[in-house]
Design a protein around this motif. Structure first.
Motif, PDB file in Angstrom:
ATOM      1  N   LEU A 226      51.851  50.910  28.881  1.00  0.00           N
ATOM      2  CA  LEU A 226      52.484  49.588  28.951  1.00  0.00           C
ATOM      3  C   LEU A 226      52.806  49.167  27.516  1.00  0.00           C
ATOM      4  N   GLU A 227      54.072  49.324  27.129  1.00  0.00           N
ATOM      5  CA  GLU A 227      54.468  49.066  25.731  1.00  0.00           C
ATOM      6  C   GLU A 227      55.963  48.747  25.684  1.00  0.00           C
ATOM      7  N   ASP A 228      56.325  47.711  24.914  1.00  0.00           N
ATOM      8  CA  ASP A 228      57.746  47.327  24.812  1.00  0.00           C
ATOM      9  C   ASP A 228      58.377  47.763  23.488  1.00  0.00           C
ATOM     10  N   THR A 229      57.581  48.319  22.573  1.00  0.00           N
ATOM     11  CA  THR A 229      58.106  48.749  21.277  1.00  0.00           C
ATOM     12  C   THR A 229      58.302  50.257  21.282  1.00  0.00           C
ATOM     13  N   TYR A 230      59.532  50.684  20.993  1.00  0.00           N
ATOM     14  CA  TYR A 230      59.870  52.103  21.084  1.00  0.00           C
ATOM     15  C   TYR A 230      59.081  52.941  20.095  1.00  0.00           C
ATOM     16  N   THR A 231      58.914  52.459  18.851  1.00  0.00           N
ATOM     17  CA  THR A 231      58.205  53.251  17.843  1.00  0.00           C
ATOM     18  C   THR A 231      56.749  53.500  18.256  1.00  0.00           C
ATOM     19  N   ASP A 232      56.112  52.521  18.906  1.00  0.00           N
ATOM     20  CA  ASP A 232      54.728  52.719  19.367  1.00  0.00           C
ATOM     21  C   ASP A 232      54.668  53.695  20.540  1.00  0.00           C
ATOM     22  N   GLN A 233      55.701  53.618  21.405  1.00  0.00           N
ATOM     23  CA  GLN A 233      55.756  54.595  22.495  1.00  0.00           C
ATOM     24  C   GLN A 233      55.854  56.005  21.940  1.00  0.00           C
ATOM     25  N   LEU A 234      56.732  56.192  20.960  1.00  0.00           N
ATOM     26  CA  LEU A 234      56.953  57.496  20.355  1.00  0.00           C
ATOM     27  C   LEU A 234      55.711  57.976  19.617  1.00  0.00           C
ATOM     28  N   PHE A 235      54.999  57.056  18.976  1.00  0.00           N
ATOM     29  CA  PHE A 235      53.795  57.425  18.228  1.00  0.00           C
ATOM     30  C   PHE A 235      52.724  58.010  19.170  1.00  0.00           C
ATOM     31  N   VAL A 236      52.525  57.364  20.293  1.00  0.00           N
ATOM     32  CA  VAL A 236      51.522  57.846  21.244  1.00  0.00           C
ATOM     33  C   VAL A 236      51.906  59.235  21.742  1.00  0.00           C
TER      34      VAL A 236
ATOM     35  N   VAL B 258      56.307  55.219  30.779  1.00  0.00           N
ATOM     36  CA  VAL B 258      56.334  54.000  29.973  1.00  0.00           C
ATOM     37  C   VAL B 258      56.928  52.875  30.797  1.00  0.00           C
ATOM     38  N   VAL B 259      56.251  51.737  30.820  1.00  0.00           N
ATOM     39  CA  VAL B 259      56.747  50.533  31.504  1.00  0.00           C
ATOM     40  C   VAL B 259      56.639  49.351  30.546  1.00  0.00           C
ATOM     41  N   LYS B 260      57.480  48.333  30.803  1.00  0.00           N
ATOM     42  CA  LYS B 260      57.518  47.189  29.892  1.00  0.00           C
ATOM     43  C   LYS B 260      57.231  45.866  30.582  1.00  0.00           C
ATOM     44  N   SER B 261      57.383  45.793  31.919  1.00  0.00           N
ATOM     45  CA  SER B 261      57.240  44.527  32.634  1.00  0.00           C
ATOM     46  C   SER B 261      56.102  44.601  33.647  1.00  0.00           C
ATOM     47  N   ARG B 262      55.723  43.434  34.130  1.00  0.00           N
ATOM     48  CA  ARG B 262      54.666  43.356  35.136  1.00  0.00           C
ATOM     49  C   ARG B 262      55.077  44.072  36.414  1.00  0.00           C
ATOM     50  N   GLU B 263      56.305  43.828  36.853  1.00  0.00           N
ATOM     51  CA  GLU B 263      56.763  44.439  38.099  1.00  0.00           C
ATOM     52  C   GLU B 263      56.761  45.955  38.007  1.00  0.00           C
ATOM     53  N   ALA B 264      57.277  46.488  36.876  1.00  0.00           N
ATOM     54  CA  ALA B 264      57.302  47.948  36.708  1.00  0.00           C
ATOM     55  C   ALA B 264      55.883  48.508  36.619  1.00  0.00           C
ATOM     56  N   PHE B 265      54.969  47.750  36.005  1.00  0.00           N
ATOM     57  CA  PHE B 265      53.579  48.180  35.879  1.00  0.00           C
ATOM     58  C   PHE B 265      52.913  48.291  37.251  1.00  0.00           C
ATOM     59  N   GLU B 266      53.074  47.263  38.082  1.00  0.00           N
ATOM     60  CA  GLU B 266      52.464  47.293  39.421  1.00  0.00           C
ATOM     61  C   GLU B 266      53.074  48.383  40.291  1.00  0.00           C
TER      62      GLU B 266
ATOM     63  N   TYR C 178      48.467  44.632  23.886  1.00  0.00           N
ATOM     64  CA  TYR C 178      47.815  43.381  24.280  1.00  0.00           C
ATOM     65  C   TYR C 178      48.826  42.269  24.506  1.00  0.00           C
ATOM     66  N   SER C 179      49.858  42.253  23.669  1.00  0.00           N
ATOM     67  CA  SER C 179      50.816  41.151  23.749  1.00  0.00           C
ATOM     68  C   SER C 179      52.210  41.700  23.980  1.00  0.00           C
ATOM     69  N   LEU C 180      52.859  41.202  25.064  1.00  0.00           N
ATOM     70  CA  LEU C 180      54.235  41.565  25.373  1.00  0.00           C
ATOM     71  C   LEU C 180      55.035  40.275  25.552  1.00  0.00           C
ATOM     72  N   PRO C 181      56.365  40.323  25.487  1.00  0.00           N
ATOM     73  CA  PRO C 181      57.173  39.089  25.566  1.00  0.00           C
ATOM     74  C   PRO C 181      56.927  38.277  26.833  1.00  0.00           C
ATOM     75  N   SER C 182      56.868  38.928  27.998  1.00  0.00           N
ATOM     76  CA  SER C 182      56.680  38.183  29.252  1.00  0.00           C
ATOM     77  C   SER C 182      55.424  38.615  29.999  1.00  0.00           C
ATOM     78  N   PHE C 183      54.515  39.237  29.307  1.00  0.00           N
ATOM     79  CA  PHE C 183      53.353  39.829  29.967  1.00  0.00           C
ATOM     80  C   PHE C 183      52.249  39.956  28.937  1.00  0.00           C
ATOM     81  N   ASP C 184      50.997  40.111  29.374  1.00  0.00           N
ATOM     82  CA  ASP C 184      49.903  40.289  28.425  1.00  0.00           C
ATOM     83  C   ASP C 184      48.912  41.314  28.971  1.00  0.00           C
ATOM     84  N   GLY C 185      48.109  41.890  28.059  1.00  0.00           N
ATOM     85  CA  GLY C 185      47.197  42.958  28.413  1.00  0.00           C
ATOM     86  C   GLY C 185      46.061  42.518  29.307  1.00  0.00           C
ATOM     87  N   VAL C 186      45.577  41.275  29.188  1.00  0.00           N
ATOM     88  CA  VAL C 186      44.478  40.788  30.025  1.00  0.00           C
ATOM     89  C   VAL C 186      44.901  40.766  31.483  1.00  0.00           C
ATOM     90  N   THR C 187      46.124  40.277  31.735  1.00  0.00           N
ATOM     91  CA  THR C 187      46.631  40.270  33.114  1.00  0.00           C
ATOM     92  C   THR C 187      46.815  41.694  33.624  1.00  0.00           C
TER      93      THR C 187
END
Length: 422
Positions: free
Chosen positions: A15-25, A40-48, A63-72
């Protein structure tokens, strides 16, 4: 050298919205020869949707995404796939939030400022997940084995060497009445022998220690103090060093089988007794026949008048003896289970003769048979036995003597009379 898990494709949901971090992993896993399949998913709907569509070995989340967060995301993952390890890989998570995430079920957190920790954290999370899966499999296998043991009709009991109960299956509950919780930790002899084991137990333990196995029949007791007979089989279980560790006992309740065996043996004895009685009765009958014929011959010849009473007494005694032999033969032949037509009047008259011969002389027997009494369909021997039991009860009720009356008559039963005997 490649590790064992590198031979298996690891399915990761990132669950990551930044391309460079996706590529790093992705590059980190490839550089360490960890074969992986990353979604790789970026939104809550795609995650579920991804969690419901596929089973993953690991979830990595920012942990922090534009419309979503890691705790949720963590709470959603624990709801949909609670056994999948979840870890944070973020640059914005603080120590306090990270601790909260661990309390919420995350297995680890890695700061993006310290990327060297990522791969060890992934390997540790995968290793721990495999270990938990192995333990779950072992526990499930144990539960399945325990369920099979509980389905057994026999009592399966495991004791330590002090004969303290470690395991007590449902078969033992059914046979002895004690529940598993009641039996746990108790001394076996206190439950099944009321604390007083029979002498043969010492001999059984001697055989068990010498041979490792023992089998035999024992008289034991249930929770409600009911005596039962069991076929017991005991096995001595040893540890890796060959030292006795525990005792496995399997007991089968054979109480009903033993009762049937006793009934069968009793029936055999009665059958043998009936054969013996029949033979004796035949011999007596053969012995009485010449006497009866001799009396008839003597009556036909001239004789003194004072000899007539003697002949009458001999004839009466002989005929009474013949009647008694006839009754004995009828009883001895009473193994036929087929019903026949029985004349009740004749049965009553024969019973009256038996009573006069064998009952005390202070009991007078009167026989009153009805006129044209209807015959009945039944077993003559059983009806004879029923009448005999009634007469014996009447005799016992008259210790000082009295009159015992046997009578017959025809009776028509109405609906009310019949309803009392459904």
């Amino acid at each position: 050298m490649e590790t064992k898990e590198s031979n298996k494709t690891v399915r990761i949901l990132h669950l990551e919205d930044t391309y460079t971090d996706q590529l790093f992993v992705q590059e980190t896993l490839v550089s360490e020869h960890l074969i992986s399949e990353i979604d790789v998913v970026k939104s809550r709907e795609a995650f579920e949707n991804a969690l419901r569509a596929k089973v993953y070995d690991l979830i990595i989340s920012d942990y922090s995404l534009p419309s979503f967060d890691g705790v949720t995301a963590l709470s959603i993952a624990k709801r949909i796939c609670p056994e999948t390890p979840f870890m944070f890989f973020s640059g914005t998570i603080g120590e306090e939030l990270a601790v909260d995430g661990l309390h919420g079920g995350a297995v680890d957190y890695v700061l993006k400022q310290r990327p060297a920790r990522l791969l060890p954290a992934i390997r540790r999370a995968l290793k721990d997940a495999r270990e938990r899966a192995r333990l779950r499999g072992a526990e499930e296998k144990i539960r399945e084995q325990a369920a099979l043991l509980d389905k057994a009709r026999d009592a399966i009991i495991l004791c330590d060497m002090e004969r303290r109960i470690l395991f007590w299956n449902q078969g033992a509950e059914r046979i002895y009445g004690w529940t598993a919780s009641e039996a746990a930790g108790k001394i076996l002899a206190d439950l099944i022998f009321n604390g007083n084991p029979p002498p043969e137990i010492d001999a059984a333990m001697k055989v068990l220690n010498e041979r490792g196995e023992w089998s035999g029949e024992l008289q034991e007791f249930t929770k409600d103090n009911r005596s039962i007979t069991v076929q017991g089989r005991a096995t001595l279980i040893r540890d890796d060093q060959g030292r006795p560790k525990s005792l496995l006992i399997i007991s089968t309740d054979i109480t009903e089988r033993k009762q049937l065996e006793e009934q069968f043996l009793r029936a055999q004895r009665l059958e043998s007794l009936g054969t013996l009685i029949s033979g004796i009765a035949h011999d007596l009958n053969n012995a009485l026949s010449p006497v009866m014929m001799g009396i008839d011959i003597l009556r036909a010849n001239p004789k003194p008048e004072d000899a007539r009473p003697i002949f009458d007494m001999v004839e009466a005694s002989t005929r009474r003896g013949a009647d008694m032999v006839k009754q004995v033969l009828a009883f001895a032949r009473g193994t036929d289970s087929r019903k026949s037509t029985v004349q009740i009047d004749r049965l009553i008259q024969e019973m009256g003769k038996i009573i006069m011969d064998i009952f005390p002389k202070n009991i007078n027997c009167q026989v009153n048979t009805g006129q044209e009494t209807w015959p009945v369909s039944g077993l003559a021997t059983q009806l004879h036995q029923v009448l005999m039991n009634l007469c014996v009860n009447a005799r016992d009720a008259m210790p000082q003597g009295g009159t015992l009356t046997l009578s017959t008559k025809n009776v028509r039963l109405g609906p009310l009379d019949v309803s009392r005997h459904p």
